[in-house]
Write an enzyme that holds these catalytic residues in place. Structure first.
Site, PDB file in Angstrom:
ATOM      1  N   SER A 148     -57.511 131.053  62.286  1.00  0.00           N
ATOM      2  CA  SER A 148     -57.645 132.016  63.248  1.00  0.00           C
ATOM      3  C   SER A 148     -57.790 133.524  62.827  1.00  0.00           C
ATOM      4  O   SER A 148     -58.010 133.553  61.560  1.00  0.00           O
ATOM      5  CB  SER A 148     -56.235 132.244  64.094  1.00  0.00           C
ATOM      6  OG  SER A 148     -55.148 132.469  63.140  1.00  0.00           O
ATOM      7  N   SER A 183     -54.142 145.728  53.728  1.00  0.00           N
ATOM      8  CA  SER A 183     -53.933 146.430  54.771  1.00  0.00           C
ATOM      9  C   SER A 183     -53.935 147.914  54.535  1.00  0.00           C
ATOM     10  O   SER A 183     -53.295 148.304  53.604  1.00  0.00           O
ATOM     11  CB  SER A 183     -52.646 145.964  55.693  1.00  0.00           C
ATOM     12  OG  SER A 183     -52.113 147.034  56.577  1.00  0.00           O
ATOM     13  N   TYR A 224     -43.860 144.720  55.138  1.00  0.00           N
ATOM     14  CA  TYR A 224     -45.110 144.106  54.828  1.00  0.00           C
ATOM     15  C   TYR A 224     -46.161 145.121  54.209  1.00  0.00           C
ATOM     16  O   TYR A 224     -46.894 144.766  53.290  1.00  0.00           O
ATOM     17  CB  TYR A 224     -45.681 143.918  56.294  1.00  0.00           C
ATOM     18  CG  TYR A 224     -47.149 143.315  56.510  1.00  0.00           C
ATOM     19  CD1 TYR A 224     -47.381 142.093  56.086  1.00  0.00           C
ATOM     20  CD2 TYR A 224     -48.287 144.294  57.057  1.00  0.00           C
ATOM     21  CE1 TYR A 224     -48.869 141.747  56.570  1.00  0.00           C
ATOM     22  CE2 TYR A 224     -49.530 143.879  57.226  1.00  0.00           C
ATOM     23  CZ  TYR A 224     -49.969 142.430  56.909  1.00  0.00           C
ATOM     24  OH  TYR A 224     -51.270 142.062  57.024  1.00  0.00           O
ATOM     25  N   THR A 228     -55.767 140.504  66.340  1.00  0.00           N
ATOM     26  CA  THR A 228     -55.607 138.969  66.092  1.00  0.00           C
ATOM     27  C   THR A 228     -54.458 138.629  66.529  1.00  0.00           C
ATOM     28  O   THR A 228     -53.323 139.275  66.837  1.00  0.00           O
ATOM     29  CB  THR A 228     -55.662 139.033  64.539  1.00  0.00           C
ATOM     30  OG1 THR A 228     -54.435 139.662  63.931  1.00  0.00           O
ATOM     31  CG2 THR A 228     -56.801 139.330  63.868  1.00  0.00           C
TER      32      THR A 228
END
Length: 320
Positions: free
Chosen positions: A50, A176, A202, A235
């Site tokens: 995905s 990121s 994260y 997403t």
């Protein structure tokens, strides 16, 4: 300081990470960079069923590449594979089931892959995990660290011998821009001290990926390493992990294809391989890994220490 970092980051994000920013940046792209056939080359992509992973797999399959999709969920993976084969006509698309949060299994998968396949040209570390609360895997490791950092490290290190035997080998890690608000912290790898903030954990992992890439590039000079920021992308992972951000920014978020553009460029273009190894990219350009005046730099000693800690941890779970 963190208020400055967060404000500077958000301002940068609004001007550089949105869909409009991608459309503006894409005016400078060299179209022929992606007009290539990669028939005969093999690509392993984690989290390929995905979002950015699937868009990357689709783009590579369209160009004739052999695609190894590494996914956690068999049904979703097979469904995504069927989509890719149907749309591209390329049947050289293979599904491998692996949960990257299970550290021993990452080793086992990589070792089995090396036995079965004679070549791997490109490894794309795309899978990632944001947890809303701290959780541990069967080995007692904090789960998102196991996926985002240790799993990436083990998979990369274990596959390096196979990559080194292959032509024009590359490793791309999807990081990121969130890492820009974080300074490398190696004293709390398991996030077991202080309050657990999944988004910041994260972001810290994404900083660790950048440092890891820089360090691996120094050691393995015949592989082209890169790490990239896809921008703010619409997403399922973003919608689930950051619902407020997703809701407020929905109309400005990039499509998965726009998010995957630089991954594909780094994976297939000749232009990308001419750049130095170990760098951080955004919209097909090398960019800084730090915000101005944000004091997020770390010492070479700390950066080497991260890799040495990961190495020790990785060996603990290596099958004998």
């Amino acid at each position: 300081m963190s208020l400055y970092r967060n404000s500077a980051w958000f301002l940068k994000g609004v001007t550089e990470f949105t869909r409009n920013a991608f459309l503006a940046a894409s005016k400078q792209f060299v179209e022929k960079d992606l007009e290539v056939s990669v028939a005969g080359r093999s690509f392993l992509i984690t989290g390929a069923n995905s979002g950015i992973g699937k868009a990357t797999a689709m783009a590579i399959a369209k160009r004739g590449g052999t695609v190894h999709m590494v996914c956690r969920n068999k049904d979703k993976a097979e469904e995504a594979r069927a989509d890719i084969v149907k749309e591209t006509g390329n049947k050289e698309v293979y599904v491998h089931i692996l949960d990257l949060s299970e550290t021993k299994k990452v080793w086992e998968f990589a070792e089995a892959f090396k036995r079965k396949y004679k070549a791997l040209n490109v490894l794309i570390n795309n899978a990632g995990s944001i947890m809303s609360q701290r959780d541990v895997n069967v080995e007692g490791l904090e789960k998102s660290f196991a996926v985002n950092v240790l799993g990436v490290y083990i998979l990369t290190k274990s596959l390096i011998p196979l990559l080194e035997k292959s032509a024009d080998p590359r490793v791309i890690t999807v990081s990121s821009g969130g890492m820009l608000v974080q300074k490398l912290r190696i004293g709390n790898l398991q996030s077991d001290r202080g309050r657990y903030d999944g988004t910041m954990v994260y972001a810290q992992h994404k900083r660790q990926q950048v440092v890891m890439t820089e360090q691996l590039a120094k050691t393995h000079t015949n592989i082209h390493f890169s790490v990239m920021h896809p921008g703010w992308v619409d997403t399922p992972a973003v919608a689930n992990a950051m619902p407020d951000f997703h809701r407020s920014m929905k109309d400005s978020l990039r499509t998965p294809e726009q998010g995957a553009d630089t991954v594909v460029w780094l994976a297939v273009s000749e232009a990308a391989a001419k750049n130095p190894s170990g760098r951080f990219y955004q919209d097909r350009k090398m960019v800084s890994t730090h915000l101005p005046l944000a004091w997020t730099h770390s010492s070479p000693l700390e950066e080497q220490k991260l890799v040495s800690l990961l190495d020790d941890l990785a060996k603990t779970f290596q099958p004998h």
